[in-house]
Structure formats: C-alpha cells, structure tokens
Scaffold this motif. Structure first.
Motif, mmCIF file in Angstrom:
data_model
loop_
_atom_site.group_PDB
_atom_site.id
_atom_site.type_symbol
_atom_site.label_atom_id
_atom_site.label_comp_id
_atom_site.label_asym_id
_atom_site.label_seq_id
_atom_site.Cartn_x
_atom_site.Cartn_y
_atom_site.Cartn_z
ATOM 1 N N THR A 74 0.828 -1.202 0.000
ATOM 2 C CA THR A 74 0.000 0.000 0.000
ATOM 3 C C THR A 74 0.867 1.258 0.000
ATOM 4 O O THR A 74 0.548 2.242 -0.669
ATOM 5 N N LEU A 75 1.959 1.212 0.737
ATOM 6 C CA LEU A 75 2.852 2.379 0.780
ATOM 7 C C LEU A 75 3.407 2.695 -0.607
ATOM 8 O O LEU A 75 3.452 3.850 -1.015
ATOM 9 N N VAL A 76 3.803 1.640 -1.309
ATOM 10 C CA VAL A 76 4.315 1.830 -2.666
ATOM 11 C C VAL A 76 3.255 2.513 -3.526
ATOM 12 O O VAL A 76 3.552 3.437 -4.296
ATOM 13 N N LEU A 77 2.019 2.081 -3.355
ATOM 14 C CA LEU A 77 0.937 2.643 -4.170
ATOM 15 C C LEU A 77 0.671 4.101 -3.811
ATOM 16 O O LEU A 77 0.269 4.889 -4.666
ATOM 17 N N VAL B 34 -7.769 -6.312 -7.027
ATOM 18 C CA VAL B 34 -6.772 -6.211 -8.095
ATOM 19 C C VAL B 34 -5.667 -7.252 -7.873
ATOM 20 O O VAL B 34 -5.293 -7.987 -8.788
ATOM 21 N N LEU B 35 -5.212 -7.342 -6.631
ATOM 22 C CA LEU B 35 -4.137 -8.282 -6.321
ATOM 23 C C LEU B 35 -4.568 -9.729 -6.530
ATOM 24 O O LEU B 35 -3.861 -10.527 -7.129
ATOM 25 N N GLU B 48 2.093 -7.934 -7.314
ATOM 26 C CA GLU B 48 2.316 -6.581 -6.776
ATOM 27 C C GLU B 48 2.674 -5.627 -7.915
ATOM 28 O O GLU B 48 2.247 -4.479 -7.951
ATOM 29 N N GLU B 49 3.475 -6.157 -8.837
ATOM 30 C CA GLU B 49 3.879 -5.356 -9.995
ATOM 31 C C GLU B 49 2.656 -5.014 -10.854
ATOM 32 O O GLU B 49 2.500 -3.876 -11.306
ATOM 33 N N VAL B 50 1.801 -6.007 -11.046
ATOM 34 C CA VAL B 50 0.578 -5.770 -11.819
ATOM 35 C C VAL B 50 -0.258 -4.693 -11.138
ATOM 36 O O VAL B 50 -0.787 -3.781 -11.788
ATOM 37 N N ALA B 51 -0.360 -4.766 -9.816
ATOM 38 C CA ALA B 51 -1.155 -3.783 -9.077
ATOM 39 C C ALA B 51 -0.585 -2.381 -9.279
ATOM 40 O O ALA B 51 -1.321 -1.430 -9.541
ATOM 41 N N GLN B 52 0.736 -2.268 -9.194
ATOM 42 C CA GLN B 52 1.341 -0.948 -9.387
ATOM 43 C C GLN B 52 1.077 -0.415 -10.793
ATOM 44 O O GLN B 52 0.698 0.736 -10.967
#
Lengths: 94, 220
Positions: A74-77, B34-35, B48-52
C-alpha cells in the motif's frame, strides 16, 4: 390411494436439470422452463440434493478466507500517487 | 445504479484534482481485488507489480475516463489486461484466446454414465442411474469459517480449471462480482460467462463431493 407410476415422459430429465442448474440459479430460465425445472425438482429428491449441493458449493466459495494484503504494498501505491500528483502539478505550472 | 454513478463521478472528479483521499478510497475498495485477480495469472511478487501498473494506468488515464462504464469494471479490466500481458511475457500461461477456442467444445457437467442410457423399469433415459448422495450435515458456512481441508479442496479444484473457467468462477463466486461486471472485465458475452461458470461450479462441486463421500466411507 392408487399407486400409479408417475408419467415422466415430457418432463425434464435429470441430465437436463444438471445442465440447467446454473441458468436456474441465475434466474435466467424462461418462465415455462423455470416451471418445468421446479416440477422436476418437486418429484426428484436426487436432483434436489444436486441443486442444493451446487448452491452450497457457491456459498462455500464465498466464505473462503482472503489473504491479507501487505502494508508495504500500500505504501508503494501511495508513493506512486504522490509522484503522479507532483508531476501533474509541475506540468500545470509550465 | 444512479447512486453508484454519482459516487463514481465524485471520486473521478476528486482524483482528477489530485485528492489523495479519493485515491485511498479506491485503494481500500479495489486493491485487494486487483491483487487477487493478478494472482490468477502470475505469482505473488509479480502480482504486486501488476497492481502498481494498474494504479499507475488508472491515474494516467483518469482524465480520459468516460464514466459510461462503472469505475470498478474499468479498474479491474485494466488489471486483467496488465496481468495477462505480464503472464504472456513470462510465458506462464497460454494466451487466453487460444484457451477460449478450446473451451467451447461440448463438455458434460457430470459424467454421462451417471444417467440411464435407456429407459429402465419405467424410468426414462436421462434420469439418474447413480444418484448423488447427500453431504454430511455441516454448520452453515456463513456462521463458521470453512475447515482448512475444505478450503484446500476448493482451491485445488479451482486451480485445476482451465483459465477462462477459473477467471469466471473466481470473479463471480470468490470475489462476488456480478455477471455484468465479469462480462465487462473479461469482455465476454453473458451466455459465454454463464457456460464457463456452469462448468466451473460443476467441477468444484464434484471435487467436494468426492471429498465428502470419501470422508463418509472412512467413517464406516
């Protein structure tokens, strides 16, 4: 009371019921077909079992416990958002 | 429906103005979806990459987003596309379209030999030859957390499904999306969605049935 065998001809077969169960659960059977489906269930305990098991399967899948998300992700986002916003503000002032 | 559109609209407007609260609302609502969606295609880290990538695309395209489609479907569709692209790049899965082509073949839900091939003792063909047996009485799954074993059975059964079936059953029955949302996200027709859901549910039920029947036999 007479014990005449039911006349099953013209009724949906069990095999048809099994193929229609999802359409039935989705309430998408045309009215007449819906009626035939329920008429079959009314006289066929094994199909009632089957239809109930499908419904139970769906409920069980809905009850699967979800994995927890990492706070780190979440922090990254949020960083990603702040970068985006900064870039936007900059280009606005250009 | 109108409330949904209004809610979407205010979030979109806020997001366009760079409102972090609106973004956090979206994250809270959809990030876990999404995840989990991404994990249907790629491993945990890649998810996680897909989510970003998904959220980045949402931010970059929010100015052009026309709220004809619900925001939720739009975001999840981006996620599916990002995940598919990454999966293809990593060669982890076969392209969705090629599986789709195979999947339209006729495939009976329950083995045909469970039904009478011809009329027997006054019972017409197509009625049960080997009827399904009831499952043991259980607590309602709504009240209780499912047993770990049952969860494993369900998860394994879903993993064994072909890709389009797996996508549909996960979105519908595990994530609880509507048929309409699933059609929008996967870009398939309502009928196709229903066929895939039907086959998938049937197979998961069969896996559970096998598990419960074995359990009962062992008890005897």
């Amino acid at each position: 009371m007479t014990n005449e065998p039911l006349d099953l001809t013209g009724m949906l077969t069990c095999q048809e019921v099994v193929e229609l169960v999802t359409t039935y659960h989705e309430h998408l059977l045309p009215p007449e077909e819906h009626q035939r489906f329920e008429a079959h269930l009314a006289i066929c305990p094994p199909c009632r079992t089957y239809v109930a098991q499908i419904a139970q399967t769906v409920r069980m899948m809905g009850a699967l416990t979800a994995e927890q998300e990492s706070a780190e992700g979440t922090l990254v986002l949020l960083d990603l958002f702040r970068d985006w916003k900064r870039g936007r503000t900059l280009s606005d002032t250009d | 429906m109108q409330a949904q559109i209004d809610d979407d609209l205010s979030l979109i407007i806020a997001l366009r103005q760079g409102d972090e609260t609106a973004y956090r609302v979206l994250l809270t609502r959809y990030q876990s979806l999404v995840l989990r969606l991404a994990r249907m295609y790629v491993g945990h880290e890649a998810a996680e990459e897909v989510a970003q990538e998904t959220w980045l695309a949402v931010l970059h395209h929010i100015d052009n987003f026309e709220p004809r489609a619900p925001l939720k479907s739009w975001i999840l569709r981006i996620a599916v596309n990002k995940a598919r692209t990454l999966a293809r790049r990593e060669d982890r899965t076969i392209a969705f379209s090629s599986l789709l082509a195979n999947d339209t073949s006729s495939e009976s839900a329950v083995p045909p030999d469970r039904f009478l091939a011809r009329a027997t003792n006054g019972i017409p063909a197509g009625w049960w030859a080997i009827p399904p047996q009831p499952w043991p009485e259980m607590q309602s799954p709504e009240d209780a957390v499912l047993g770990a074993e049952v969860q494993t059975i369900i998860n394994q059964a879903i993993l064994l499904l072909r890709h389009p079936q797996r996508e549909v059953i996960m979105l519908r029955d595990i994530q609880g999306l509507t048929a309409q949302e699933v059609c929008a996200i996967l870009d398939i027709t309502e009928t196709h969605q229903r066929v895939l859901l039907h086959r998938a549910r049937t197979k998961v039920r069969t896996a559970l049935d096998r598990y419960f029947q074995e359990g009962q036999n062992n008890d005897q």
